[in-house]
Structures are given as C-alpha cells and as structure tokens.
Design a protein around this motif. Structure first.
Motif, PDB file in Angstrom:
ATOM      1  N   LEU A  28      10.792  -0.641   9.182  1.00 62.72           N
ATOM      2  CA  LEU A  28       9.672  -1.521   8.374  1.00 62.72           C
ATOM      3  C   LEU A  28       8.620  -1.688   8.772  1.00 62.72           C
ATOM      4  CD1 LEU A  28       9.496  -4.528   7.038  1.00 62.72           C
ATOM      5  CD2 LEU A  28      10.689  -5.747   8.593  1.00 62.72           C
ATOM      6  N   TYR A  29       7.420  -1.061   7.862  1.00 62.63           N
ATOM      7  CA  TYR A  29       6.757  -1.405   8.261  1.00 62.63           C
ATOM      8  C   TYR A  29       5.504  -2.968   7.927  1.00 62.63           C
ATOM      9  CZ  TYR A  29       6.776   3.377   8.553  1.00 62.63           C
ATOM     10  OH  TYR A  29       7.311   5.461   9.121  1.00 62.63           O
ATOM     11  N   PHE A  30       4.244  -3.241   8.159  1.00 63.13           N
ATOM     12  CA  PHE A  30       3.322  -4.104   8.305  1.00 63.13           C
ATOM     13  C   PHE A  30       2.651  -3.507   8.537  1.00 63.13           C
ATOM     14  CE2 PHE A  30       1.990  -8.766   8.755  1.00 63.13           C
ATOM     15  CZ  PHE A  30       1.692  -8.892   7.742  1.00 63.13           C
ATOM     16  N   TYR A  31       1.589  -3.605   7.353  1.00 63.38           N
ATOM     17  CA  TYR A  31       0.218  -3.660   7.089  1.00 63.38           C
ATOM     18  C   TYR A  31      -0.916  -4.578   6.436  1.00 63.38           C
ATOM     19  CZ  TYR A  31       1.610   1.419   6.587  1.00 63.38           C
ATOM     20  OH  TYR A  31       2.183   2.401   6.277  1.00 63.38           O
ATOM     21  N   TYR A  32      -1.798  -5.410   7.692  1.00 66.23           N
ATOM     22  CA  TYR A  32      -2.214  -6.495   7.352  1.00 66.23           C
ATOM     23  C   TYR A  32      -3.396  -6.691   7.587  1.00 66.23           C
ATOM     24  CZ  TYR A  32      -2.137  -6.368  12.541  1.00 66.23           C
ATOM     25  OH  TYR A  32      -2.578  -5.882  13.852  1.00 66.23           O
ATOM     26  N   SER A  33      -4.408  -7.321   7.618  1.00 69.79           N
ATOM     27  CA  SER A  33      -5.859  -7.168   6.926  1.00 69.79           C
ATOM     28  C   SER A  33      -6.109  -9.275   6.250  1.00 69.79           C
ATOM     29  CB  SER A  33      -6.216  -6.602   6.398  1.00 69.79           C
ATOM     30  OG  SER A  33      -6.347  -6.854   5.062  1.00 69.79           O
ATOM     31  N   ALA A  34      -6.814  -8.676   6.647  1.00 66.34           N
ATOM     32  CA  ALA A  34      -7.663 -10.176   5.713  1.00 66.34           C
ATOM     33  C   ALA A  34      -8.562  -9.802   4.113  1.00 66.34           C
ATOM     34  CB  ALA A  34      -9.516 -10.691   6.717  1.00 66.34           C
ATOM     35  N   MET A  35      -8.527 -10.784   4.225  1.00 71.81           N
ATOM     36  CA  MET A  35      -8.786 -10.184   2.415  1.00 71.81           C
ATOM     37  C   MET A  35      -9.952  -9.415   2.680  1.00 71.81           C
ATOM     38  SD  MET A  35      -8.666 -13.926   0.304  1.00 71.81           S
ATOM     39  CE  MET A  35      -9.039 -12.749  -1.017  1.00 71.81           C
ATOM     40  N   ASN A  36      -9.748  -7.875   1.019  1.00 76.58           N
ATOM     41  CA  ASN A  36     -10.770  -7.490   0.535  1.00 76.58           C
ATOM     42  C   ASN A  36     -10.834  -5.889   1.439  1.00 76.58           C
ATOM     43  OD1 ASN A  36     -11.370  -8.937  -1.331  1.00 76.58           O
ATOM     44  ND2 ASN A  36     -13.412 -10.028  -0.003  1.00 76.58           N
ATOM     45  N   ALA A  37      -9.912  -5.807   2.220  1.00 75.78           N
ATOM     46  CA  ALA A  37      -9.267  -4.654   3.017  1.00 75.78           C
ATOM     47  C   ALA A  37      -8.406  -3.569   2.884  1.00 75.78           C
ATOM     48  CB  ALA A  37      -8.458  -4.788   4.391  1.00 75.78           C
ATOM     49  N   GLY A  38      -7.738  -3.559   1.448  1.00 78.60           N
ATOM     50  CA  GLY A  38      -7.724  -2.193   0.593  1.00 78.60           C
ATOM     51  C   GLY A  38      -5.690  -2.175   0.768  1.00 78.60           C
ATOM     52  N   LYS A  39      -5.996  -3.704   1.039  1.00 79.60           N
ATOM     53  CA  LYS A  39      -3.901  -3.909   1.195  1.00 79.60           C
ATOM     54  C   LYS A  39      -3.129  -2.716  -0.523  1.00 79.60           C
ATOM     55  CE  LYS A  39      -3.827  -7.729   2.463  1.00 79.60           C
ATOM     56  NZ  LYS A  39      -5.220  -8.263   2.106  1.00 79.60           N
ATOM     57  N   SER A  40      -4.129  -3.617  -0.972  1.00 75.08           N
ATOM     58  CA  SER A  40      -3.434  -3.320  -2.685  1.00 75.08           C
ATOM     59  C   SER A  40      -3.297  -1.897  -2.984  1.00 75.08           C
ATOM     60  CB  SER A  40      -3.627  -4.786  -3.436  1.00 75.08           C
ATOM     61  OG  SER A  40      -2.968  -6.353  -3.622  1.00 75.08           O
ATOM     62  N   THR A  41      -4.700  -1.456  -2.404  1.00 75.95           N
ATOM     63  CA  THR A  41      -5.463  -0.189  -2.743  1.00 75.95           C
ATOM     64  C   THR A  41      -4.466   0.946  -2.423  1.00 75.95           C
ATOM     65  OG1 THR A  41      -7.160  -0.785  -3.368  1.00 75.95           O
ATOM     66  CG2 THR A  41      -7.279   1.558  -2.506  1.00 75.95           C
ATOM     67  N   ALA A  42      -3.995   0.402  -1.135  1.00 71.11           N
ATOM     68  CA  ALA A  42      -3.319   1.444  -0.252  1.00 71.11           C
ATOM     69  C   ALA A  42      -1.652   1.328  -0.352  1.00 71.11           C
ATOM     70  CB  ALA A  42      -3.358   0.886   1.746  1.00 71.11           C
ATOM     71  N   LEU A  43      -1.313   0.593  -0.463  1.00 69.23           N
ATOM     72  CA  LEU A  43      -0.212   0.244  -1.980  1.00 69.23           C
ATOM     73  C   LEU A  43       0.358   0.888  -2.935  1.00 69.23           C
ATOM     74  CD1 LEU A  43       2.348  -2.595  -1.692  1.00 69.23           C
ATOM     75  CD2 LEU A  43       2.322  -1.261  -3.615  1.00 69.23           C
TER      76      LEU A  43
END
Length: 191
Positions: free
Chosen positions: A4-19
């Motif tokens: 189980l991985y958790f990729y976290y950040s503040a907004m505008n860090a590219g979470k959806s892009t990385a996903l």
C-alpha cells in the motif's frame, strides 16, 4: 509482494498527473489497472480523473459509504487486476483504508493512493491520517510556495480572495479556492 503506497502533497504538486502516468504504464504493458476517484469531486466530470496539464482517464467512483473491498473483489472476479489506483485518497474513511490493506494483504494487489495530507487548517483528513499510519510506503510529492520554499500546506480563500479559517473540512475547489504555501506563510495567515 503487494504494498500500500501513499503519495501525498499539497495542491498542485502533480498527484493526479503521477497517478495517470503510472496507470498508463501498467496499461501500456497489457496489465490491468483500475482507477477510483471520489464522487464528490466532479470538477472535471463525473467518474473522471484529470490533471491540470490535460491528461485524464475514466474512473470508478467511491463515496464515504462505498465498500471498497467488495467493489474490488467484484472487479477481480472479471479478471486479474495488476494494480489499484485511488485519486483524492484524503476522502477515504478509516474503514475504507482498512479495506485497502486487505486488498494488498489478502488479494495481493498493489494499491497506490494519491491525496492531500492536510486540509486548509493544517489538520489531516481521515483518509490521509490512516494512510500515513498504515501505508507500507509513503512518498511526498513536492510543489512550491510563492516564496520558492517547499509548500506543504494549503490555504483556502473565499470569492474575494480573503483567507478562510473556519468552515467545513471538505469544500471541493481548485486554484480559485486554494493556494499551496510553505509552513511559514501558512502559519502567518491561518494560525
């Protein structure tokens, strides 16, 4: 062995892009990746994960009452799943995060969850809280404050641009409502 991985950040860090990039990598190799996103975030359309740079993909929806384990088991009954991706993972409940640990441990399917760590007051979301506690691996995706320092907080603004320091934890919005900031600038405005 799945994790189980958790990729976290503040907004505008590219979470959806990385996903979306990671899911594409699985699909490009003929592997089956299933994507889930929160039903309450329909800014880009219902059942769509989209990034600000134009990438998008269809996704299964989840709500706070969704039985993630049963839904993933039903999908797995249709054929092997190589990876599960969760967008907006901060909106998961404690029970849903626990279910995702069962997907990893009992079904041997990797789960990659992407979400915000904290809300506009610097408090963890329920989903983020339990992902931080139970994930096998955590990865911080970074973005920057207007000053150039790493941004790890999010400030909520109202329609006139004023900082909001009270209200419901969940209010879906984008750059029109939120700004990522470093701790120094966040605390000057919020705490």
């Amino acid at each position: 062995m799945a994790q189980l991985y958790f990729y976290y950040s503040a907004m505008n860090a590219g979470k959806s892009t990385a996903l979306l990039q990671s899911a594409y990598n699985y699909q490009e190799r003929g592997m089956r990746a299933e994507i889930f996103t929160a039903a309450l975030d329909d800014r880009f359309g219902r059942g769509v994960v989209a990034s600000r740079i134009g990438l998008k993909a269809e996704a299964h929806l989840y709500t706070e009452t969704s039985d993630m384990l049963s839904e993933i088991e039903a999908l797995a009954a249709q054929g092997k799943i190589d990876c599960i991706f969760i967008d907006e993972a901060q909106f998961l409940t404690k029970h849903q995060v626990k279910q995702l640990t069962k997907v990893v441990d009992d079904m041997n399917i990797p789960v990659l969850a992407y979400g915000l760590r904290t809300d506009f007051l610097g408090e963890t979301f329920e989903g983020s809280h339990y992902l931080l506690a139970w994930a096998d691996k955590m990865v911080e995706l970074k973005t920057v404050c207007h000053c150039g320092r790493k941004a790890n907080f999010v400030v909520r603004r109202d329609g006139e641009g004023n900082v909001v320091t009270e209200g419901a934890q969940v209010q879906v919005g984008g750059n029109d409502s939120y700004e990522s900031m470093c701790r120094k600038h966040f605390t000057e405005l919020v705490w």
